[in-house]
Design a protein around this motif. Sequence first.
Motif, PDB file in Angstrom:
ATOM      1  N   LEU A  15     -16.107   0.951  28.779  1.00  0.00           N
ATOM      2  CA  LEU A  15     -16.210   1.713  30.012  1.00  0.00           C
ATOM      3  C   LEU A  15     -17.606   1.591  30.599  1.00  0.00           C
ATOM      4  N   ILE A  16     -17.674   1.499  31.908  1.00  0.00           N
ATOM      5  CA  ILE A  16     -18.940   1.579  32.632  1.00  0.00           C
ATOM      6  C   ILE A  16     -18.973   2.956  33.282  1.00  0.00           C
ATOM      7  N   VAL A  17     -19.650   3.899  32.637  1.00  0.00           N
ATOM      8  CA  VAL A  17     -19.604   5.294  33.054  1.00  0.00           C
ATOM      9  C   VAL A  17     -20.793   5.617  33.945  1.00  0.00           C
TER      10      VAL A  17
ATOM     11  N   MET B 248     -11.960   6.573  35.906  1.00  0.00           N
ATOM     12  CA  MET B 248     -12.391   7.952  35.784  1.00  0.00           C
ATOM     13  C   MET B 248     -11.530   8.660  34.732  1.00  0.00           C
ATOM     14  N   ILE B 249     -11.975   9.826  34.345  1.00  0.00           N
ATOM     15  CA  ILE B 249     -11.264  10.622  33.342  1.00  0.00           C
ATOM     16  C   ILE B 249     -10.827  11.938  33.977  1.00  0.00           C
ATOM     17  N   ILE B 250      -9.561  12.260  33.826  1.00  0.00           N
ATOM     18  CA  ILE B 250      -9.034  13.554  34.269  1.00  0.00           C
ATOM     19  C   ILE B 250      -8.989  14.474  33.058  1.00  0.00           C
ATOM     20  N   ASN B 251      -9.726  15.573  33.143  1.00  0.00           N
ATOM     21  CA  ASN B 251      -9.778  16.543  32.050  1.00  0.00           C
ATOM     22  C   ASN B 251      -8.928  17.755  32.401  1.00  0.00           C
ATOM     23  N   THR B 252      -8.148  18.227  31.442  1.00  0.00           N
ATOM     24  CA  THR B 252      -7.250  19.352  31.715  1.00  0.00           C
ATOM     25  C   THR B 252      -7.641  20.619  30.970  1.00  0.00           C
TER      26      THR B 252
ATOM     27  N   SER C 268     -13.406  10.412  45.774  1.00  0.00           N
ATOM     28  CA  SER C 268     -13.667   8.986  45.613  1.00  0.00           C
ATOM     29  C   SER C 268     -13.398   8.642  44.156  1.00  0.00           C
ATOM     30  N   GLN C 269     -12.403   7.832  43.913  1.00  0.00           N
ATOM     31  CA  GLN C 269     -11.989   7.537  42.543  1.00  0.00           C
ATOM     32  C   GLN C 269     -11.971   6.038  42.299  1.00  0.00           C
ATOM     33  N   GLU C 270     -12.441   5.651  41.135  1.00  0.00           N
ATOM     34  CA  GLU C 270     -12.350   4.260  40.727  1.00  0.00           C
ATOM     35  C   GLU C 270     -12.314   4.183  39.210  1.00  0.00           C
ATOM     36  N   SER C 271     -11.726   3.133  38.711  1.00  0.00           N
ATOM     37  CA  SER C 271     -11.653   2.933  37.272  1.00  0.00           C
ATOM     38  C   SER C 271     -13.033   2.633  36.711  1.00  0.00           C
ATOM     39  N   TRP C 272     -13.296   3.146  35.498  1.00  0.00           N
ATOM     40  CA  TRP C 272     -14.544   2.856  34.788  1.00  0.00           C
ATOM     41  C   TRP C 272     -14.374   1.717  33.788  1.00  0.00           C
ATOM     42  N   ILE C 273     -13.182   1.178  33.670  1.00  0.00           N
ATOM     43  CA  ILE C 273     -12.944   0.129  32.675  1.00  0.00           C
ATOM     44  C   ILE C 273     -13.674  -1.147  33.072  1.00  0.00           C
ATOM     45  N   ASP C 274     -14.407  -1.709  32.118  1.00  0.00           N
ATOM     46  CA  ASP C 274     -15.121  -2.963  32.330  1.00  0.00           C
ATOM     47  C   ASP C 274     -14.118  -4.115  32.194  1.00  0.00           C
ATOM     48  N   VAL C 275     -13.809  -4.732  33.314  1.00  0.00           N
ATOM     49  CA  VAL C 275     -12.784  -5.784  33.314  1.00  0.00           C
ATOM     50  C   VAL C 275     -13.350  -7.151  32.958  1.00  0.00           C
TER      51      VAL C 275
ATOM     52  N   ASN D 272      -3.041   8.460  39.125  1.00  0.00           N
ATOM     53  CA  ASN D 272      -2.533   7.093  39.144  1.00  0.00           C
ATOM     54  C   ASN D 272      -3.237   6.327  38.034  1.00  0.00           C
ATOM     55  N   PRO D 273      -2.505   5.689  37.126  1.00  0.00           N
ATOM     56  CA  PRO D 273      -3.157   4.969  36.023  1.00  0.00           C
ATOM     57  C   PRO D 273      -4.053   3.828  36.467  1.00  0.00           C
ATOM     58  N   ASP D 274      -3.974   3.427  37.735  1.00  0.00           N
ATOM     59  CA  ASP D 274      -4.875   2.384  38.231  1.00  0.00           C
ATOM     60  C   ASP D 274      -6.311   2.894  38.354  1.00  0.00           C
ATOM     61  N   VAL D 275      -6.469   4.199  38.575  1.00  0.00           N
ATOM     62  CA  VAL D 275      -7.821   4.761  38.720  1.00  0.00           C
ATOM     63  C   VAL D 275      -8.136   5.803  37.643  1.00  0.00           C
ATOM     64  N   VAL D 276      -7.125   6.352  37.016  1.00  0.00           N
ATOM     65  CA  VAL D 276      -7.335   7.325  35.931  1.00  0.00           C
ATOM     66  C   VAL D 276      -7.296   6.568  34.614  1.00  0.00           C
ATOM     67  N   ASP D 277      -8.454   6.399  34.000  1.00  0.00           N
ATOM     68  CA  ASP D 277      -8.539   5.613  32.772  1.00  0.00           C
ATOM     69  C   ASP D 277      -8.044   6.383  31.560  1.00  0.00           C
ATOM     70  N   CYS D 278      -8.123   7.713  31.629  1.00  0.00           N
ATOM     71  CA  CYS D 278      -7.704   8.516  30.475  1.00  0.00           C
ATOM     72  C   CYS D 278      -7.410   9.936  30.926  1.00  0.00           C
ATOM     73  N   LEU D 279      -6.353  10.502  30.371  1.00  0.00           N
ATOM     74  CA  LEU D 279      -6.067  11.925  30.514  1.00  0.00           C
ATOM     75  C   LEU D 279      -6.606  12.620  29.268  1.00  0.00           C
ATOM     76  N   ALA D 280      -7.528  13.544  29.461  1.00  0.00           N
ATOM     77  CA  ALA D 280      -8.140  14.248  28.332  1.00  0.00           C
ATOM     78  C   ALA D 280      -7.585  15.661  28.256  1.00  0.00           C
TER      79      ALA D 280
END
Length: 308
Positions: free
Chosen positions: A226-228, A1-5, A296-303, A45-53
């Motif tokens: 990313l799988i968005v 997921m992406i956290i936007n500030t 509910s948070q999960e990474s969008w990175i395609d592993v 947490n960088p495990d679920v936050v793919d990017c800080l925007a």
Amino acid sequence: MIINTGMRTDIPAFYSQWFMNRIRAGFVLVRNPYRPDWITRYELNPDVVDCLAFCTKNSAPMLKHLDELKAYHQYWFVTITPYGRDIEPNVPPKEKVMQDFITLSEKVGVNCVGWRYDPIFIDRTYTLEQHIADFEQMCRTLSGYTHVCVISFIDLYEKVKRNFPQARTVTPQERITIGRTFAEIGKRYGITIKACAEGTDLEPYGVDCGGCMTKQTFETAIGSNLIVPKKKSQRAECACVLGTDIGAYDTCGHLCRYCYANYNHENVRRNMQLHDPESPFLVGNLQEGEVIHQASQESWIDVQLTFF
């Protein structure tokens, strides 16, 4: 997921200490702006936050914290316009903002930094000709430190009309002139011009109308596919990936006259007084009886690896 500030306020400029406290605590609490009693907890947490925007007009307060954020991928939009204190009362001098932009680019990487030149309006001081001259000078300074500049034209929402009654709509011909000329200038300096929520009218003139915070933008920044999940945008013409915004409206101390996120200066003053850097909320604290809902948070990175 992406956290936007940065869709609701400017956290790097005014709340960098609070933000770093939340990073260290590993979570943040956010009130729904349309239903304040609905509180969501997001894990940082960088495990679920793919990017800080980040979206900011002043990155300086955050520069000293970048080493601490190395565990996170980042993407930064920095707004730099030609407007003076008559329009942007509390934005630092543009020369300083541009030098900080260069420092930021050197630290996080050129693919992780974009420049916003918006919203564009035209009046007796900020004429069409002046915009073109100032834009080229800024391109000359920022060339090599970003590949992207996003433009948009002022939208006369009711709050904008109230806070900036002199503002007028940019005419279709003025939009075309700016789009075409900016695209030509940008090409000379290696900067692609993108339009934010402006439809496709400028596409024939060399402007990328595919969106600004797109899936490709983030994939380039983090170096992964990313799988968005599909999410509806706030505006039909917006093609951007919606992150989760942890900011709050009526908290930006820049007090720009064209601002979409501040209702009035009194609300901003009151909310900034309620800010506590130690609180899990940007404004205020948890009240008795309020319930926190875990996101509910999960990474969008395609592993999965793809072989061509």
